[in-house]
Design an enzyme around this catalytic site. Structure first.
Site, PDB file in Angstrom:
ATOM      1  N   ARG A 238      54.403  47.089  32.951  1.00 52.66           N
ATOM      2  CA  ARG A 238      53.495  45.805  32.538  1.00 52.66           C
ATOM      3  C   ARG A 238      53.359  45.836  31.252  1.00 52.66           C
ATOM      4  O   ARG A 238      52.396  44.785  30.639  1.00 52.66           O
ATOM      5  CB  ARG A 238      52.307  45.656  33.333  1.00 52.66           C
ATOM      6  CG  ARG A 238      52.657  45.280  34.886  1.00 52.66           C
ATOM      7  CD  ARG A 238      51.323  45.107  35.818  1.00 52.66           C
ATOM      8  NE  ARG A 238      50.607  44.309  35.271  1.00 52.66           N
ATOM      9  CZ  ARG A 238      49.209  44.193  36.082  1.00 52.66           C
ATOM     10  NH1 ARG A 238      48.983  44.965  36.956  1.00 52.66           N
ATOM     11  NH2 ARG A 238      48.473  43.146  35.601  1.00 52.66           N
TER      12      ARG A 238
ATOM     13  N   ARG B 242      20.453  50.457  36.221  1.00 53.09           N
ATOM     14  CA  ARG B 242      21.424  49.320  36.051  1.00 53.09           C
ATOM     15  C   ARG B 242      21.299  48.669  37.345  1.00 53.09           C
ATOM     16  O   ARG B 242      21.367  49.101  38.527  1.00 53.09           O
ATOM     17  CB  ARG B 242      22.872  50.352  36.187  1.00 53.09           C
ATOM     18  CG  ARG B 242      23.026  51.133  34.693  1.00 53.09           C
ATOM     19  CD  ARG B 242      24.491  51.811  34.707  1.00 53.09           C
ATOM     20  NE  ARG B 242      24.507  52.348  33.282  1.00 53.09           N
ATOM     21  CZ  ARG B 242      25.211  51.855  32.162  1.00 53.09           C
ATOM     22  NH1 ARG B 242      25.667  50.387  32.385  1.00 53.09           N
ATOM     23  NH2 ARG B 242      25.296  52.371  31.097  1.00 53.09           N
TER      24      ARG B 242
ATOM     25  N   PRO C 230      46.570  54.634  36.917  1.00 54.16           N
ATOM     26  CA  PRO C 230      46.251  55.961  36.804  1.00 54.16           C
ATOM     27  C   PRO C 230      44.931  56.369  36.517  1.00 54.16           C
ATOM     28  O   PRO C 230      44.205  55.847  35.539  1.00 54.16           O
ATOM     29  CB  PRO C 230      47.328  56.550  35.655  1.00 54.16           C
ATOM     30  CG  PRO C 230      48.025  55.514  35.652  1.00 54.16           C
ATOM     31  CD  PRO C 230      47.763  54.510  35.811  1.00 54.16           C
ATOM     32  N   GLU C 231      44.418  57.194  37.265  1.00 54.64           N
ATOM     33  CA  GLU C 231      42.931  57.720  37.212  1.00 54.64           C
ATOM     34  C   GLU C 231      42.676  59.066  36.811  1.00 54.64           C
ATOM     35  O   GLU C 231      43.814  59.615  36.449  1.00 54.64           O
ATOM     36  CB  GLU C 231      41.901  57.047  38.397  1.00 54.64           C
ATOM     37  CG  GLU C 231      42.158  55.755  38.578  1.00 54.64           C
ATOM     38  CD  GLU C 231      41.342  55.262  39.872  1.00 54.64           C
ATOM     39  OE1 GLU C 231      40.255  55.965  40.318  1.00 54.64           O
ATOM     40  OE2 GLU C 231      41.459  54.360  40.381  1.00 54.64           O
TER      41      GLU C 231
END
Ligand SMILES: [Zn+2]
Length: 277
Positions: free
Chosen positions: A112, A151, A2-3
């Site tokens: 899980r 980055r 889930p995001e």
């Protein structure tokens, strides 16, 4: 996993149902999910607490309680929350149950067993390091540029780093990069401002679209009534290996970027762009 759109869907659904109600008891069937404090103290301190408001920070769901403390849930890979207005049989893989004072219950289901629960005095202890929320009004192309600059990691990995940006994970990073026509392996710090502007818009679009479709159900995710989201039906590349790119028809490829399965169109998302891209 889930995001942002999935967690926000859950937050909105629960908000209308549980705010103003109190926890009457907790049943910890998988107490190892509780990271803080110990399970006995967790149960004792949560019982009787009224929910004042429900907030989402990145992929974390925060219940602000009448004591000033906060109950925080993270669904990780396979978690979902089943809300029932009265007692009902436990869902398969139900690990912990929160009973409310009106007879309703929230079942924390997690195939899980990777989900996590905290009860803390100050939520910043858990979510304090999260980067900005991409749907917040202050998330601008300029802010995204600041988060990405210097980055050297691949942009796909950087987008999934919750301290850079919170709420975007594997699926929506792939979708946003496809829409912005950026190769997932391009170094984050090498993106031009034009690319960053496209990416900024793409991130917001894919998240808002998915939110309107009540999230994506690729694996375990369901909403609080056990219904799947439909955002995955509109995915252009995420989890679409072998299918053809909806723009150019090239077969979608899957590669691993820092151990994350990554889907992209090798024709629309070239690693080397012209100077004006
Ligand atoms: Zn394509």
């Amino acid at each position: 996993m889930p995001e942002l759109p999935e967690v926000e869907t859950i937050r909105r659904d629960l908000e209308t149902r549980v705010v103003g109600h109190s926890f009457s008891s907790v049943q910890l069937l998988w107490s190892r999910a509780v990271r803080q404090p110990n399970p006995e103290e967790f149960t004792h301190r949560l019982t009787g607490q009224k929910i004042e408001s429900l907030e989402r920070r990145g992929k974390y769901l925060i219940f602000h309680l009448s004591s000033g403390a906060a109950l925080i849930l993270h669904l990780r890979m396979s978690g979902w929350l089943h809300y029932t207005s009265s007692s009902s049989p436990l869902e398969i893989y139900c690990r912990n149950v929160f009973f409310m004072d009106d007879g309703s219950q929230i079942q924390f289901c997690d195939r899980r067993k990777l989900g996590a629960i905290w009860l803390v005095a100050n939520p910043e202890e858990v979510v304090g390091k999260l980067g900005p929320d991409p749907l917040a009004p202050n998330f601008t192309p300029k802010l995204l540029k600041q988060r990405l600059q210097k980055r050297s990691a691949p942009i796909k990995a950087v987008l999934c780093n919750q301290e850079v940006l919170s709420g975007v994970g594997n699926m929506y990073a792939d979708e946003a990069l496809f829409r912005a026509k950026i190769h997932p392996l391009k170094k984050a710090g090498d993106l031009s401002f034009k690319e960053i502007t496209r990416l900024h818009q793409s991130i917001r679009q894919v998240l808002q679209t998915a939110l309107s479709q009540r999230g994506a159900s690729i694996a375990d995710y369901k909403d609080t009534e056990g219904q799947p989201g439909t955002a995955q039906l509109a995915f252009a590349v995420a989890h679409q290996r072998g299918k053809n790119c909806p723009v150019c028809g090239t077969p979608i490829q899957r590669i691993a970027v820092r151990n994350r399965g990554t889907y992209f169109c090798p024709s629309c998302q070239k690693l080397i762009h012209s100077k004006n891209s």
